[in-house]
Design a protein around this motif. Structure first.
Motif, PDB file in Angstrom:
ATOM      1  N   HIS A  76       0.789  -1.229   0.000  1.00 58.53           N
ATOM      2  CA  HIS A  76       0.000   0.000   0.000  1.00 58.53           C
ATOM      3  C   HIS A  76       0.825   1.285   0.000  1.00 58.53           C
ATOM      4  O   HIS A  76       0.370   2.309   0.516  1.00 58.53           O
ATOM      5  N   ALA A  77       2.023   1.257  -0.553  1.00 57.01           N
ATOM      6  CA  ALA A  77       2.889   2.441  -0.542  1.00 57.01           C
ATOM      7  C   ALA A  77       2.180   3.670  -1.101  1.00 57.01           C
ATOM      8  O   ALA A  77       2.289   4.759  -0.564  1.00 57.01           O
ATOM      9  N   PHE A  78       1.430   3.492  -2.185  1.00 55.47           N
ATOM     10  CA  PHE A  78       0.729   4.608  -2.818  1.00 55.47           C
ATOM     11  C   PHE A  78      -0.779   4.359  -2.877  1.00 55.47           C
ATOM     12  O   PHE A  78      -1.471   4.942  -3.684  1.00 55.47           O
ATOM     13  N   ASN A 104      -6.007   1.466  -6.365  1.00 57.27           N
ATOM     14  CA  ASN A 104      -6.895   2.633  -6.444  1.00 57.27           C
ATOM     15  C   ASN A 104      -6.190   3.901  -6.929  1.00 57.27           C
ATOM     16  O   ASN A 104      -6.627   5.007  -6.631  1.00 57.27           O
ATOM     17  N   VAL A 105      -5.102   3.739  -7.666  1.00 56.30           N
ATOM     18  CA  VAL A 105      -4.413   4.868  -8.286  1.00 56.30           C
ATOM     19  C   VAL A 105      -4.725   4.801  -9.783  1.00 56.30           C
ATOM     20  O   VAL A 105      -4.416   3.799 -10.424  1.00 56.30           O
ATOM     21  N   PRO A 106      -5.343   5.830 -10.328  1.00 60.14           N
ATOM     22  CA  PRO A 106      -5.750   5.805 -11.733  1.00 60.14           C
ATOM     23  C   PRO A 106      -4.568   5.990 -12.688  1.00 60.14           C
ATOM     24  O   PRO A 106      -4.364   7.046 -13.275  1.00 60.14           O
ATOM     25  N   MET A 107      -3.756   4.922 -12.817  1.00 62.19           N
ATOM     26  CA  MET A 107      -2.570   4.975 -13.666  1.00 62.19           C
ATOM     27  C   MET A 107      -2.904   4.463 -15.060  1.00 62.19           C
ATOM     28  O   MET A 107      -3.843   3.714 -15.251  1.00 62.19           O
ATOM     29  N   SER A 108      -2.064   4.829 -15.995  1.00 56.88           N
ATOM     30  CA  SER A 108      -2.271   4.436 -17.374  1.00 56.88           C
ATOM     31  C   SER A 108      -0.919   4.172 -18.024  1.00 56.88           C
ATOM     32  O   SER A 108       0.006   4.975 -17.880  1.00 56.88           O
ATOM     33  N   PHE A 125      -1.973  -3.115  -9.232  1.00 58.35           N
ATOM     34  CA  PHE A 125      -2.485  -2.104 -10.157  1.00 58.35           C
ATOM     35  C   PHE A 125      -3.972  -2.370 -10.409  1.00 58.35           C
ATOM     36  O   PHE A 125      -4.399  -2.524 -11.537  1.00 58.35           O
ATOM     37  N   ASN A 126      -4.781  -2.433  -9.383  1.00 54.02           N
ATOM     38  CA  ASN A 126      -6.155  -2.910  -9.534  1.00 54.02           C
ATOM     39  C   ASN A 126      -7.044  -2.077 -10.456  1.00 54.02           C
ATOM     40  O   ASN A 126      -7.986  -2.601 -11.024  1.00 54.02           O
TER      41      ASN A 126
END
Length: 141
Positions: A76-78, A104-108, A125-126
């Motif tokens: 859970h670092a980020f 829960n980080v909106p990465m792309s 990267f859920n």
């Protein structure tokens, strides 16, 4: 930097911070501090103390982070850093991604190259959008 170094320091606020010599961050290191941009050029590890503890704590103000030498990212670092827009990490050097590291980080990613990866937890990267991974990323696991 150990556990909770700035824990509860809610009156501290930085637009930008550069910690050039820091190599390791413990859980809750920056919990409570409002930081929007962080540079950690020597950081190699975010520790994996226990489930559910964020390296940067409960407050997700961070918009940009640069840690090009990072190799190991703890639980859970980020997690839940929905404002995180720019992440400068050399993904090819990452060896460990623990449980929920970027959950829960909106990465792309157009292409995610995890060619040094040795260990990967669940839900890393859920919600990320990954179009392509490097060939043989999980070869010989």
């Amino acid at each position: 930097m150990g556990y909770g170094t700035f824990l509860g320091c809610t009156k501290l606020s930085f637009d930008s911070i550069n910690l050039a010599k820091l190599t390791t961050l413990g859980e809750n290191s920056f919990n409570g501090i409002k930081i929007t941009k962080m540079s950690l050029p020597s950081l190699t590890t975010t520790t994996n103390w226990s489930y559910g503890h964020k390296t940067f704590g409960e407050y997700a103000y961070l918009k940009e982070i640069s840690c090009p030498n990072l190799t190991s990212i703890g639980n859970h670092a980020f997690y839940d850093y929905s404002k995180l827009e720019n992440i400068d990490i050399n993904w090819e050097n990452i060896t460990t991604l623990e449980y929920g590291a970027f959950a829960n980080v909106p990465m792309s990613f157009d292409e995610l190259r995890l060619t040094s990866l040795q260990k990967m937890g669940n839900h890393v990267f859920n919600i990320a959008k990954i179009k392509k991974t490097a060939s043989a990323v999980f070869f010989d696991c």
